[in-house]
Scaffold this motif. Structure first.
Motif, short mmCIF file in Angstrom:
data_model
loop_
_atom_site.label_atom_id
_atom_site.label_comp_id
_atom_site.label_asym_id
_atom_site.label_seq_id
_atom_site.Cartn_x
_atom_site.Cartn_y
_atom_site.Cartn_z
N LYS A 123 0.84 -1.20 0.00
CA LYS A 123 0.00 0.00 0.00
C LYS A 123 0.87 1.25 0.00
O LYS A 123 1.73 1.41 0.86
N TYR A 165 5.97 2.44 1.74
CA TYR A 165 4.80 1.60 1.53
C TYR A 165 4.51 0.84 2.82
O TYR A 165 5.34 0.80 3.73
N PHE A 172 -6.18 -3.27 -2.25
CA PHE A 172 -6.04 -1.83 -2.32
C PHE A 172 -6.50 -1.31 -3.68
O PHE A 172 -6.05 -0.27 -4.16
#
Length: 612
Positions: A168, A175, A248
């Motif tokens: 993500k 991340y 995501f």
């Protein structure tokens, strides 16, 4: 891979209910100051430690692989400090675990990682990229398995590297992963790659598909590659009637087609690794075949998932009964989606079917193990390493190919006898086990087949005989429904059986490279791998042309003498030639048979595009 028993939302609730867990943090920093020599400098900080000793580990296995790989062998220079930078005591308790004491609740571990094998399992680092499979890259700590982790990639100055990953995005090159399982399931490519992406809107959600590729081909060729990948995604979506809900909102193809890469493909929950050392221009259809196989895994194995892989154990080999479906049916659908997409010609698709049928039908392995038992041998064969000789050319058939052949048989049987398809079976598995992420058992698969076919007794018989047993149907009438002829490829031609020779440069003979296959003429004659064939039918074996000419002078059933050397001793034997057993699959059109409207309809329903 995410533990399917715990959703991403459950992790947020877990943090609220467990204040101690909420205090824990994991932060990684990755840098590449010595990339030219394949090294990364990595640090990881664990805060909120509640035990006196922090056990820090490297993984021994990796998602999508089932054998042990001992990633700690590429880690060195391990150090540990506390929050004030004070050196801490660190002792290695075994090959893959370091114990840190005296930390006062916070530990930073630093180490050097060597990586020079860019594929789906290991790490590859050089001045052009950092290709990172996380189990081969990141240490982790016991007690932090449910803790979210942040990962910051520090790019080499002037590199123009970008990040391709299913992690993500947070900010810049930082991340995150919701937990350890997801972190380890998130391969990452850092390079100056090309990118194409598109969106799919369904069920009120927007889903983004990204194609990233580190390569040295032209931009035009990359765009063609991405366009073909888009066709594959659309055809596979039509099979299941929807895409998975990517965690995501994004699925990423992480590709590296560079000379230093190693050919591979490896599925992950919201991404896949695809690698090849061959240039894209010379291997477009081949690499797209890997793209097709791996994307099908985003349904089949990542979400339609066998119980034996839940949760994935990073410290042990992972065994399951279900790889014949997880990998085998995926191997069936990968080429099928290529055919339906129009990327593969019908003739090439038929040749691919013949390759699988030859391997499975002509192998002696089925007399030793069932389809399920072949799946359970994955820890021995899936990129596993051994130095001692094995007899798997006689006792093992890859669950990839074996499962794909069973998938072919099941699809054509369902279409002929039950007015349904394997597509419908996969859709049913998706609804019952994939979408709710409920791991399946063999009994679940059998029950679902009974429901889809409407014949529970037949489904039970199929599983007993062809899954837990080794029976296969007569493929000739099944394939004939679609206007495909299964026949001997070389009728009347003599053969020694499957044999591979290496011819000596001084023309002294030919070394039998592989072990003799049970039942073959050379096996019956007593020859074995490593034997050097000096003469066949009184003639020296100098090259392939000579070998072929010797056989061409004879017929099946004839006996010819052979002189060979074993352990420094010259021996003599006689070989009884047999008819070449190899099969081929050809179109009715190429076999001079009529293609009726019924055949055309069946072929179109099976092999035609499903995207409307």
């Amino acid at each position: 891979m995410l533990n399917r028993l715990t959703s991403l939302f459950a992790f947020a609730a877990l943090l609220v209910l467990n204040p101690a867990l909420a205090q824990k943090k994991v932060n990684y920093q990755l840098s590449f100051p010595n990339a030219v020599h394949h090294e990364a400098q990595i640090s990881v900080t664990f805060t909120g430690i509640t035990s006196d000793t922090l056990a820090v580990l490297m993984s021994r296995s990796s998602p999508g692989r089932y054998a042990l790989h001992e990633f700690s062998k590429n880690v060195y220079g391990v150090r540990a400090t506390d929050a004030q930078g004070k050196q801490l005591s660190i002792k290695k308790s075994n090959l893959h675990q370091w114990n840190v004491t005296g930390h006062k609740g916070s530990v930073t571990v630093t180490y050097t990682l060597f990586g020079n094998h860019a594929d789906g399992t290991y790490a590859g680092i050089d001045e052009t990229h950092a290709h990172l499979n996380m189990p081969a890259t990141l240490m982790y700590a016991k007690g932090f398995e449910e803790v979210p982790a942040q990962v910051t990639f520090n790019m080499p100055q002037g590199s123009n590297w970008k990040v391709a990953t299913q992690l993500k995005p947070e900010s810049g090159t930082t991340y995150s992963a919701p937990n350890f399982q997801y972190l380890m399931d998130s391969p990452t490519e850092l390079s100056n790659f090309d990118l194409e992406e598109w969106t799919v809107n369904e069920n009120g959600k927007t889903k983004t598909i990204q194609v990233t590729l580190h390569h040295n081909a032209s931009k035009e060729l990359f765009r063609e590659y991405a366009a073909q990948a888009k066709k594959i995604v659309a055809e596979q979506r039509a099979i299941f009637e929807e895409l998975p809900d990517f965690d995501f909102g994004r699925y990423t193809f992480i590709g590296c087609y560079m000379p230093q890469a190693v050919g591979d493909g490896m599925e992950h929950r919201n991404s896949t690794i695809v690698t090849s050392s061959r240039p894209l221009a010379a291997n477009m259809e081949g690499v797209l075949g890997t793209v097709s196989h791996e994307f099908f895994h985003s349904w089949n194995v990542e979400r339609i998932r066998p119980q034996g892989l839940e949760p994935f154990n990073f410290q042990e080999a992972n065994m399951t009964e279900g790889l014949w479906l997880a990998e085998g049916f995926t191997s069936y659908y990968g080429p099928l989606a290529m055919q339906r997409s129009g990327i593969t010609s019908l003739q090439n698709y038929a040749r691919g079917l013949a390759g699988g049928l030859n391997y499975v039908l002509l192998s002696p392995g089925r007399q030793y193990h069932s389809l399920v038992e072949m799946s359970m041998q994955a820890p021995y064969v899936d990129a596993a390493r051994s130095v001692d000789a094995v007899n798997r050319h006689n006792t093992f058939i890859s669950y990839y190919t074996y499962g794909s052949v069973v998938g072919l048989a099941l699809d054509l049987t369902l279409r002929r006898d039950y007015k349904t398809t394997l597509d419908k079976y996969m859709q049913a598995l998706w609804r019952k086990y994939g979408k709710p992420e409920k791991p399946y058992s063999m009994a679940d698969l059998e029950e679902t087949l009974g429901e889809v076919s409407g014949n529970k007794a037949w489904a039970a018989s199929f599983f007993k005989n062809s899954v837990h047993g080794s029976e296969l149907p007569d493929f000739a009438p099944l394939l004939a429904q679609a206007g495909l002829v299964l026949r001997k490829a070389n009728p009347g031609k003599p053969s020694l059986g499957t044999a591979y020779f290496e011819y000596a440069k001084d023309s002294t003979g030919a070394t039998l490279l592989n072990g003799a296959v049970i039942g073959s003429p050379i096996y019956k004659a007593g020859l074995e791998g490593g034997d050097v064939l000096l003469t066949l039918d009184g003639k020296k074996l100098t090259d392939t042309k000579t070998f072929d000419a010797i056989l061409a002078a004879h017929k099946p059933g004839e006996t010819i003498p052979v002189t060979f050397e074993r352990y420094g001793e010259t021996r003599n034997a006689s070989i009884v030639l047999e008819e070449n057993p190899n099969l081929e699959v050809v179109l009715f059109e190429d076999a001079g048979q009529k293609v009726t409207s019924k055949v055309k309809k069946f072929r179109e329903e099976w092999l035609g595009a499903k995207v409307k």
